[in-house]
Every structure is written in structure tokens, then in C-alpha cells.
Design a protein around this motif. Structure first.
Motif, mmCIF file in Angstrom:
data_model
loop_
_atom_site.group_PDB
_atom_site.id
_atom_site.type_symbol
_atom_site.label_atom_id
_atom_site.label_comp_id
_atom_site.label_asym_id
_atom_site.label_seq_id
_atom_site.Cartn_x
_atom_site.Cartn_y
_atom_site.Cartn_z
ATOM 1 N N ARG A 482 50.893 -34.517 10.646
ATOM 2 C CA ARG A 482 50.459 -34.769 9.269
ATOM 3 C C ARG A 482 50.776 -36.215 8.912
ATOM 4 N NH1 ARG A 482 50.287 -29.868 6.177
ATOM 5 N NH2 ARG A 482 50.516 -31.143 4.319
ATOM 6 N N ASP A 483 50.135 -36.709 7.865
ATOM 7 C CA ASP A 483 50.515 -38.013 7.318
ATOM 8 C C ASP A 483 50.174 -38.048 5.830
ATOM 9 O OD1 ASP A 483 47.820 -38.853 6.870
ATOM 10 O OD2 ASP A 483 47.675 -39.541 8.940
ATOM 11 N N ASN A 484 50.605 -39.110 5.168
ATOM 12 C CA ASN A 484 50.340 -39.253 3.736
ATOM 13 C C ASN A 484 49.429 -40.444 3.449
ATOM 14 O OD1 ASN A 484 52.036 -41.374 4.242
ATOM 15 N ND2 ASN A 484 53.517 -40.898 2.609
ATOM 16 N N TYR A 485 48.720 -40.885 4.481
ATOM 17 C CA TYR A 485 47.754 -41.969 4.279
ATOM 18 C C TYR A 485 46.470 -41.600 5.032
ATOM 19 C CZ TYR A 485 49.516 -43.576 8.862
ATOM 20 O OH TYR A 485 49.904 -43.660 10.173
ATOM 21 N N ASN A 486 45.485 -42.418 4.930
ATOM 22 C CA ASN A 486 44.152 -42.026 5.383
ATOM 23 C C ASN A 486 43.898 -42.377 6.845
ATOM 24 O OD1 ASN A 486 43.334 -40.966 2.845
ATOM 25 N ND2 ASN A 486 42.991 -43.060 2.102
ATOM 26 N N ALA A 487 44.783 -41.973 7.718
ATOM 27 C CA ALA A 487 44.543 -42.152 9.147
ATOM 28 C C ALA A 487 43.477 -41.155 9.594
ATOM 29 C CB ALA A 487 45.832 -41.939 9.929
ATOM 30 N N PRO A 488 42.675 -41.528 10.566
ATOM 31 C CA PRO A 488 41.648 -40.601 11.046
ATOM 32 C C PRO A 488 42.264 -39.466 11.853
ATOM 33 C CG PRO A 488 41.688 -42.558 12.415
ATOM 34 C CD PRO A 488 42.631 -42.813 11.277
ATOM 35 N N PRO A 489 41.566 -38.365 12.010
ATOM 36 C CA PRO A 489 42.077 -37.285 12.877
ATOM 37 C C PRO A 489 42.220 -37.777 14.316
ATOM 38 C CG PRO A 489 40.247 -36.517 11.511
ATOM 39 C CD PRO A 489 40.293 -37.999 11.372
ATOM 40 N N VAL A 490 43.122 -37.155 15.047
ATOM 41 C CA VAL A 490 43.304 -37.486 16.464
ATOM 42 C C VAL A 490 42.073 -37.015 17.228
ATOM 43 C CG1 VAL A 490 44.703 -37.057 18.526
ATOM 44 C CG2 VAL A 490 45.808 -37.342 16.292
ATOM 45 N N ALA A 491 41.551 -37.889 18.069
ATOM 46 C CA ALA A 491 40.310 -37.585 18.779
ATOM 47 C C ALA A 491 40.578 -36.939 20.133
ATOM 48 C CB ALA A 491 39.506 -38.870 18.975
ATOM 49 N N ASP A 492 39.560 -36.260 20.643
ATOM 50 C CA ASP A 492 39.528 -35.739 22.014
ATOM 51 C C ASP A 492 40.593 -34.677 22.291
ATOM 52 O OD1 ASP A 492 37.381 -37.372 22.660
ATOM 53 O OD2 ASP A 492 38.678 -39.023 23.279
ATOM 54 N N LEU A 493 40.858 -33.811 21.333
ATOM 55 C CA LEU A 493 41.760 -32.689 21.583
ATOM 56 C C LEU A 493 40.939 -31.416 21.775
ATOM 57 C CD1 LEU A 493 44.694 -33.239 19.049
ATOM 58 C CD2 LEU A 493 44.620 -33.805 21.483
ATOM 59 N N GLY A 494 41.386 -30.589 22.703
ATOM 60 C CA GLY A 494 40.714 -29.323 22.943
ATOM 61 C C GLY A 494 41.523 -28.158 22.421
ATOM 62 N N ALA A 495 41.501 -27.045 23.144
ATOM 63 C CA ALA A 495 42.184 -25.827 22.706
ATOM 64 C C ALA A 495 43.684 -25.909 22.881
ATOM 65 C CB ALA A 495 41.630 -24.622 23.466
ATOM 66 N N ILE A 496 44.146 -26.759 23.810
ATOM 67 C CA ILE A 496 45.578 -26.844 24.087
ATOM 68 C C ILE A 496 45.938 -28.285 24.435
ATOM 69 C CG2 ILE A 496 45.321 -26.277 26.552
ATOM 70 C CD1 ILE A 496 47.974 -24.630 26.231
#
Length: 558
Positions: A482-496
């Protein structure tokens, strides 16, 4: 009087015979597929008999004591398999021999009773087998003993050296207890992981194609909190009769503040927190260290060239560990120091009642997080990285607890119903503490990142299966960022996501500069969608391991 003495001897012979039969059955179980585990186990047993016969010149004593040692080792092995889903290896004796870890036995009374019973049985066997027959006089006894020892040690050393590589490919399962101990004993001195059968080219070329070099670009570096949640897993991972009865946990949900959340692959079950710590803080899987896996905080950590603490310091961070355990337990204080942390602090130093030598088994998670807040407030001249551990969620769990989720009738293991309910009760406590900390992070004026993860599943004797279709579900937990600023979501994650990728993810998400090792760590996460040992591309996986261990020498510091 003669009859009474003869009767005692008869019972002693019978007792030792039963011990010998049990030991031989265990030794025979050392050969699941190949003959070499049986040869090694038998040679080890014969050597022990020869040694004790040399020292005592008493056949019954040598056979009885050696047989009981085999039985006790098998019992210890089964305990480890039951609680940790792992086999007993020589490196486990590092942990057993460390007096700083004795507090764990006191926390688990049943384990302490088992150890006391084994010691009592061992002493009793020594006494009755010693008295069974008088010492054999003359030179024949030592000559026989030396012959047994020389013959067995010759066979043992030849088999161990010849089959070391083949045995290593069977890990973490290994073979049988005696052969596992003998074959892992030869690795008691540290050897860095190496993967010469692969090359780095596949990984290097594919990483270059990503064009993903991480550079320092953050205008304001965020404070970062990494929280290890002891024995924490989403209860919905377990297959229960009526999932609707389970409470809602916001800490396992994804909202707009959550930039990453998936299941997570770990290398330990029911305990062994330091294995998850090692992976999260160094970016390396403990499984890569083979027979030395369980002692990475005693051995490998002295040879690690990089760590999350060092990366944070290179980016101007002040780094702190907040641990509820005393600094000697599991050699953790030494491990954190070798990984480069600036300060190790215990809650007692911040006002929590107790002696510094105490392990705070029952400290509420809310208290741990309140001290994290203190640490963040006390260091304002530079960005802060806090690594903290909780403890309240730790077992043991009460089998007699009320069955709050109507599990009893469906449980394969009846104790699991109460233990599961007790466990969920502990997680409810954590949920309240985490919800408060989420609010704290959201309202902080400074940019702040908060990552939290479960180090392993709880030991609740669960046998009713899991809701996930992923392989090896017993070695799965989860993480969130989590964060409290507007960082983008983490890319290239799958099911695990593999736990070894957490550190690189933090560095990349905070837009910090990274070393070649952590750049490789980040690139591998992108290339296999967060998977490491789960990566279906085994050529890429082995090429990555060759690159970090054989080219970057990530664990080869002299």
C-alpha cells in the motif's frame, strides 16, 4: 538370586533386541529408489556400534545405545516433518545447539516434554544395557571394534562423496534420516550455491530486451515499512464447509491504496521464520543453499554481498529492525548486522514491559505497530526504512477452543477445528491493528509505502485441503503493498509472487537506484510474472540462478 539376575538379563536382551529390530527397520527405509542411502545408513549405524564397542567393550551396550540413537533421530525427523513439512538435516543441529533458542521449547510445552522423555529414555537405556554384561577383557574387543569402524567409515566416505550430487537433487525431501544426516554433514562448512550446468545468456538477453533499468527518479523518497506477519495467511485459503461464516479481513483485500496483492510462495511451513526473513531481505531463496538451508542465519548470511538494508542505505535511508525476539534468538541479531542494518531495537527499549532477554510471544500486533509509528516520528532528517516483525499470531493454537466455524463434523483431523478457530481469533486481533495502521499511513504528510506479508502458514494440523489450485499449497501465504501517494500499481504480477522478489519490488516502486543483483531480481520478476521456483520456463529460471550466483557471486563474500 541367580534366577532374579537371569530374569533381568533376559528382559534386557529382549529390550535391546526390540530396539535393534526397530533400528534396522528405520535403516531399511533409507532406500526409497537407490541403494546408496541404505549403504550410507547401514555404514553409519555400524560405525556407531563400533565406536561404542571400542569405548565400552560391551556388545549389548553398543547395540542398544546405537539402536536407540537411530530411533530418536527418526522421531526428531518425524516431528520436523509434522510441524515444518521438512526433513531433519545436519544444519538443524546449529539451531538445536544454540542456547538462545531454548525459549521456543518452553513456549511449546509438548515439545519440551518430548525432549525430556527422549533424554530420560536415552539415560535409562545406557544404564540397563551397560549393566547387562560385564566388560570384555583382552585385545579382541578393541580389534573387532576398530575393524568395524575402519570398514564402515571407508564405505561411508566413499558412498557419501560419490553420491553427494545425486542426493542434492532429491532435496528438500532427501532420502532417510541417517543418510540425510550423513550426506548433509559433509556440507557443514559453507559452500556458495553454484549452478554450472546452466549459462547466463538466456536471462541476460531476455532481461536486456525488457529495457527496464531502474534508476533513482523519486523527487521525494518515501518512508518504507516492511512488516513480517508471523504465521499469517488469509483464512479463505483453507477449504472450509461454509466460507460465508469466515469474517471479513480488509488486510487481505485490494482497494485503491493497494498497489500489489497476490498469494506468495515461501520456503517454510509452520515455523522457520528466519527462512522467510532471509529471502525477503536478501532476494535469495533459502532452498538454493541445499542442505544448509535451515542454517542460513548461521552460515550463508556471512557471505551475502547485498541486501535490502544495504540498498536502502545506498539511497540515503536510515534502516531499523524492530523485533519482538531477543537479538540472540536464531542468530538473528548477527544476521541483521551482517546484512547491514543501522539499528536493531526491541519493544522493551521503547517502553514495552519485559527484560531484553525475553522473547515477547504475546505482544499485541497493535503495540508493535505503535512502536513503528514512534520510529517513523523519531527519524525525520532522512527517509526511514523500518523492518518489523509481529508475534501475537504465533502458535501454539488451542485444540480445545470453541468451534466457531462449524468445522468439527467435516475435519479429517478433529483437533484442527479448535485450532483453526483460535488462529482466526488471533488474526482478528491483527486485522484491527492493521486497519488502524492503514489509516495512519493514509493520513501521513510524508510519502509512505507499507508492505506486509505472512512468513508461513500456522501449524494447525490442517488436512482438509486448500481453495487454491496452485501446486504445493502448504508453502503459500500472501503479501500486500500500500502507499499514500499516487504511485502506479506494480506491473507484471500473476497469481503468485515469490517472497524473494519483495525487496526488489520495494526498490523499484520507490524509484530508487539499485545494484546489479537487485536489477536482476527485478527483471526476473517481470520476466516470469512474479514466479521464481514456480516459473514454468526452467531454462530461464536456471539461467537466472547461474547469473546471480556464478557471475554476480551474490553469496560468495569471503
Amino acid at each position: 538370586m541367580v534366577k532374579k539376575t537371569s530374569l533381568k538379563s533376559l528382559w534386557t536382551y529382549l529390550y535391546v533386541t526390540l530396539l535393534l529390530i526397530a533400528a534396522l527397520i528405520i535403516i531399511a527405509g533409507n532406500t526409497p529408489r537407490d541403494i546408496y542411502p541404505l549403504v550410507i545408513a547401514a555404514s553409519t549405524f555400524i560405525f556407531a556400534c563400533g565406536l561404542l564397542y571400542l569405548l565400552s567393550a560391551r556388545v549389548i551396550f553398543a547395540l542398544g545405545t546405537s539402536s536407540l540413537l537411530v530411533i530418536l533421530l527418526q522421531f526428531c525427523n518425524q516431528l520436523k516433518v509434522h510441524y515444518y513439512k521438512d526433513q531433519l538435516l545436519f544444519s538443524d543441529f546449529y539451531l538445536m545447539a544454540d542456547p538462545a533458542n531454548a525459549g521456543t521449547l518452553l513456549h511449546y510445552p509438548s515439545a519440551g516434554i518430548a525432549v525430556a522423555a527422549m533424554i530420560a529414555l536415552f539415560i535409562l537405556t545406557i544404564i540397563i544395557s551397560w549393566r547387562a554384561v560385564p566388560r570384555r577383557k583382552g585385545m579382541l574387543a578393541p580389534l573387532i571394534a576398530l575393524g568395524l569402524m575402519l570398514g564402515s567409515v571407508s564405505t561411508l566416505s566413499h558412498s557419501v562423496l560419490k553420491n553427494q550430487h545425486d542426493w542434492a537433487t532429491t532435496l528438500p525431501g532427501g532420502t532417510g534420516v541417517l543418510s540425510n544426516l550423513a550426506l548433509s554433514g559433509i556440507q557443514a562448512s559453507y559452500d556458495a550455491p553454484t549452478f554450472p550446468q546452466a549459462t547466463s545468456q538466456e536471462f541476460i538477453s531476455r532481461a536486456a530486451a525488457l529495457n527496464n533499468k531502474t534508476t533513482a527518479s523519486a523527487s521525494v523518497k518515501p518512508d518504507i515499512v516492511l512488516l513480517l506477519q508471523e504465521s499469517t495467511v488469509d483464512p479463505r485459503l483453507y477449504k472450509v464447509p461454509d466460507p460465508k461464516l469466515l469474517p471479513h479481513f480488509s488486510m487481505f483485500e485490494q482497494d485503491s491504496k493497494v498497489k500489489a496483492h497476490t498469494l506468495m510462495r515461501v520456503q517454510t511451513f509452520g515455523g522457520g521464520t528466519w527462512l522467510s526473513e532471509f529471502a525477503a531481505l536478501t532476494g535469495m531463496r533459502s532452498d538454493d543453499f541445499g542442505a544448509m538451508k535451515n542454517s542460513v542465519f548461521y552460515s550463508a548470511v556471512d557471505h551475502v554481498n547485498d541486501s535490502l538494508f544495504k540498498q536502502m542505505q545506498d539511497n540515503g535511508y536510515y534502516t531499523v529492525v524492530l523485533t519482538p525476539f531477543n537479538k540472540s534468538a536464531y542468530n538473528a541479531g548477527h544476521a541483521y548486522t551482517m546484512m547491514g542494518v543501522d539499528k536493531i531495537i526491541q519493544p522493551q527499549e521503547l517502553g514495552y514491559p519485559g527484560d531484553l532477554a525475553d522473547n515477547l510471544w504475546h505482544i499485541p500486533t497493535a503495540d508493535v505497530l505503535s512502536y513503528v509509528k514512534k520510529l517513523l516520528a523519531s527519524h525525520t532528517d532522512k527517509p526511514v526504512f523500518v523492518y518489523a516483525l509481529t508475534m501475537f499470531e504465533h502458535g501454539p493454537y488451542d485444540a480445545g477452543h470453541s468451534d466457531d466455524y462449524q468445522l468439527t463434523s467435516a475435519m479429517q483431523n478433529k483437533d484442527a477445528a479448535g485450532k483453526f478457530s483460535h488462529y482466526v481469533e488471533k488474526i482478528k486481533n491483527s486485522e484491527t491493528a492493521l486497519a488502524d495502521f492503514f489509516q495512519f499511513v493514509d493520513q501521513r504528510p510524508r510519502p509512505t509505502m507499507f508492505m506486509y506479508f505472512g512468513d508461513h502458514q500456522p501449524a494447525i494440523d490442517w488436512a482438509n485441503g486448500y481453495t487454491t489450485e496452485l501446486t504445493d499449497p502448504a508453502h503459500i501465504s500472501q503479501f500486500s503493498l500500500r502507499d499514500n501517494y499516487n504511485a502506479p500499481p506494480v506491473a507484471d504480477l500473476g497469481a503468485i509472487t515469490d517472497i524473494a522478489f519483495l525487496g526488489g519490488m520495494l526498490l523499484e516502486q520507490a524509484q530508487l537506484k539499485v545494484s546489479p543483483f537487485y536489477q536482476a531480481n527485478i527483471d526476473m520478476r517481470h520476466l516470469c510474472q512474479g514466479r521464481l521456483n514456480d516459473c514454468p520456463d526452467t531454462t530461464l529460471f536456471n539461467s537466472y540462478r547461474h547469473y546471480i550466483y556464478d557471475e554476480l557471486h551474490a553469496a560468495s563474500k569471503p
